[in-house]
Design an enzyme around this catalytic site. Structure first.
Site, short mmCIF file in Angstrom:
data_model
loop_
_atom_site.label_atom_id
_atom_site.label_comp_id
_atom_site.label_asym_id
_atom_site.label_seq_id
_atom_site.Cartn_x
_atom_site.Cartn_y
_atom_site.Cartn_z
N GLU A 111 29.57 46.53 -2.01
CA GLU A 111 30.23 47.45 -1.09
C GLU A 111 29.45 47.48 0.23
OE1 GLU A 111 33.07 48.78 -1.58
OE2 GLU A 111 33.40 48.85 -3.75
N TYR B 146 38.35 50.22 -13.90
CA TYR B 146 38.68 49.03 -14.68
C TYR B 146 39.63 48.12 -13.90
CZ TYR B 146 36.98 52.10 -18.42
OH TYR B 146 36.22 52.95 -19.19
#
Length: 395
Positions: A365, A346
């Protein structure tokens, strides 16, 4: 490249003379009224630099222009004080040089100094881009945004939220350079004509969110905070594992998207090289600048470049809109990266963007291995993410 207006010149003439799309010349000269050009007025021509040339025996403007695939009038325009019928051996003239090769060298240790120099060079060659300072880092470095395009679809990219993921800045700047060169040279990328994307998209790029942290990893500690950052780094002068900003706050754990949960479960309860989310959301100038940018611009989609894993995250708590799924499928197809809808994490920029705006947000990524990734992966990463870059603008 700047030229001086002659009697009878028009921007349309310059467009044909240099084979540059007229709209890019117009956008490079926002303060000029194209219908009332004044003699002696300076006009910026994108996609060109100037080259000094020393005249040799036998040179003529016709021979020089023919050898360089230029119009003679291009030489006359740039050398208005030179009599073409009385060229003097040894005299220096100016020759327009089309920029066809990349000027950004992203495949290096890409610190703030390198970024700043590359932005300045891109602005000089491609003056239709805007460069804005959206805020300052803890140490006062400008957080720079590059903006271009004339469309209504607002797309945002950013890189180097995390200090030791600095390779993402070089990749993103190289992607931008590739796109700009495609526009001025009217050259498709992977078969895709890019001018329609320029007309359709309002593109925002923040290539280095965390300039202090990047410089810490690559250059070592700054004098004014040397003792403090070494203390935060547990007495070590090896900063290769440092992800946070210079104050030891992880900028991608700073956003009010279940921040309290992330704060509670993180092992780090004080400034640290990584994972400390701060004492409250949005305490750091870098994260505040990024939140303000998104709130002001109301982007239609956002992509944050991180490393590593060759995967990307595209959901948050079921709040992502339906179009996110289609974008994720296309990103996976063109890059080979694995799409991951939900992860147990989060307080990231992507999380907050999806939560507050209900629009597609992605954490990409890049590459694989241990951060900081080696530059030997740069070329492969560039090719993988180029498809994502284009798809984000096109779809």
């Amino acid at each position: 490249m700047k030229v001086q207006v002659r009697s009878g010149d028009t921007l349309w003439h310059y467009s044909r003379l240099f084979m540059i799309p007229l709209n890019l010349i117009i956008d490079s000269n926002p303060t000029i009224n194209s219908s009332t050009l004044q003699i002696g007025q300076e006009v910026q021509i994108p996609g060109f630099t100037i080259q000094k040339y020393t005249l040799r025996k036998g040179d003529t403007f016709w021979k020089l222009s023919e050898a360089r695939h230029l119009s003679v009038d291009a030489l006359l325009l740039l050398n208005q004080n030179v009599n073409p019928n009385q060229l003097q051996v040894g005299k220096t003239i100016i020759i327009p040089q089309r920029v066809i090769s990349p000027v950004v060298n992203g495949k290096r240790q890409y610190n703030f100094k390198a970024l700043t120099a590359d932005i300045a060079q891109l602005k000089s060659i491609f003056p239709f881009i805007q460069v804005n300072n959206i805020g300052k880092s803890v140490l006062g470095k400008p957080i720079q945004e590059i903006r271009l395009g004339k469309g209504t679809k607002k797309v945002h990219f950013n890189a180097s939220f995390h200090a030791n993921e600095w390779i993402t800045s070089g990749v993103l700047m190289s992607l931008l350079n590739h796109f700009l060169s495609s526009l001025t040279n009217v050259k498709p990328i992977r078969g895709l004509t890019t001018m329609p994307l320029y007309h359709a998209v309002d593109l925002s790029i923040v290539p280095m969110v965390n300039p202090d942290g990047v410089d810490l990893v690559l250059n070592g500690p700054p004098d004014e905070m040397r003792e403090e950052v070494i203390r935060i780094n547990n007495g070590s002068t090896d900063f290769t594992g440092w992800k946070a900003n210079i104050r030891g706050v992880d900028l991608n754990n700073q956003f009010p998207a279940k921040w309290e949960i992330e704060k509670e479960r993180k092992a780090e309860k004080a400034p640290a090289p990584r994972d400390y989310p701060g004492d409250a959301p949005l305490t750091e100038p870098e994260s505040i600048a990024m939140a303000n940018l998104a709130s002001t611009r109301q982007f239609n989609r956002m992509l944050a470049f991180h490393t590593q894993g060759e995967e990307f995250y595209w959901g948050f708590e079921g709040l992502e809109p339906p179009e996110s799924r289609g974008l994720a499928a296309e990103f996976a197809r063109v890059s080979g990266y694995t799409p991951v809808q939900y992860i147990d994490s989060y307080a990231g920029y992507k999380d907050w963007f999806i939560q507050d705006f209900r629009r597609p947000g992605f954490t990409i990524e890049l590459g694989s291995g241990i951060n900081p990734l080696p530059l030997s992966q740069f070329d492969e990463i560039f090719e993988e993410v180029l498809g994502i870059y284009l798809a984000a603008l096109y779809m």
